[in-house]
Design a protein around this motif. Sequence first.
Motif: not given
Length: 419
Positions: A49-67, A151-157
């Motif tokens: 999780i931490i690595d993916s957030l670091e990867q998004a820095k400088g490349q994204a304005d918004l990060v949507l996490i599920t699960g 950060s949001m639940p992974g349950v689709p609905k």
Amino acid sequence: MKAYIINIGDEILLGQILNTNAHWMAQELQAQGVDLQKILTISDERQAIIDSLEQAKGQADLVLITGGLGPTKDDITKFTLADYFGMSLAFHAPSFQNIERLFEQFGRNRRPDERYKVQAEMPEGAQILINKMGTASGMWFQEEGSPIVVSMPGVPKEMKYLLQEEVFPRLAQLPGRSNIVQQTWLCFGKGETDVSSALEDFEAQLPTAIKLAYLPNTKTGYLRLRLTAKGQEEAALVQAVQEEGAKLCQILGPKLIIGQEGDFLEAKLGELLRKKGKTIGTAESCTGGNIAHKITAIPGCSDYFMGSVVAYSNKVKMQQLGVAAETLDTEGAVSEATVRQMLSGLIKNLKVDYGIVSSGIAGPGGGRPDKPVGTIWLAIGSAEKQWVQKLELGNNRARNIEMSSSIALNLMRLFLLES
């Protein structure tokens, strides 16, 4: 605005479930004018999780996490995010009240236990998004100089509810957001290359704010043409897209353009039949009722659809549709003569105005040199006039069934347009 999607779940990585969340979210982000840069699927591990957030820095304005927001010990997303943003956890009364409401709503004869009290502990400093569809609240982290992390639940609905009811309204209030207007047209009958050649001059004259995208579906044969306009003045964008859409339709014409997004072949066929006050039936061999299934998926189809004969065996072709034994012996079930006789028998026995017929070798076996796998004959028309077409597709059974069904529906649509 540029976005990352991060889907957390070992079950996705192991192929135990399909990542339908990413597919749906990508479409919704596009409609909101958000440019999706990357979709990451990661394991239920803190460092991932931490690595993916670091990867998004400088490349994204918004990060949507599920699960990873459930009440069990393996759900670590909330704790990892709290540590990452340097926030402590504290009991969040509105979240727990929502959990109690859900327990009462579903008639559970107990109150939420300690696990749910822990689930109601939320990071202090984050905006908490109450999830009316489930027990796990969402979280909105926003710090100067960093992407917004949601950060949001992974349950689709539950994810869909939070995205539509909580996240998108907040995004709309952010300064500097541009508007996006889209119009999608459905085509059938020609491939992407042929259509793009026909639209070469049209694309050259498009305003700089409007882009045309070609979105083919190789399984069904549909080609989507999507016009997208971005800018500040929404009303002007709507008008511009409508004007360019009208030009596009005039160039390609009604035989190629089925309609806008959602106007599938079976729906347009139903409109034509209802307008003419005519009825239709199907006789299917290799498509196994798929054409009838598509027609009956349209509400109100009982106005024009009378029924179907799934004539998979030669015996049924002869007994129910009147195909001559001699025809089957000399020409074979996969032949022009057979589908013509199937069509005549269908119209006579079902007492319909029009019919659609299929007979072929869907595969992957059953082919021979003169009739390889993917050889399919179609017949459509009335008692007075018939159209017959031979298809030579590949050896993918599912694609052969789907593609030949679409082609048959389109043939019938074109037949009605000329009638």
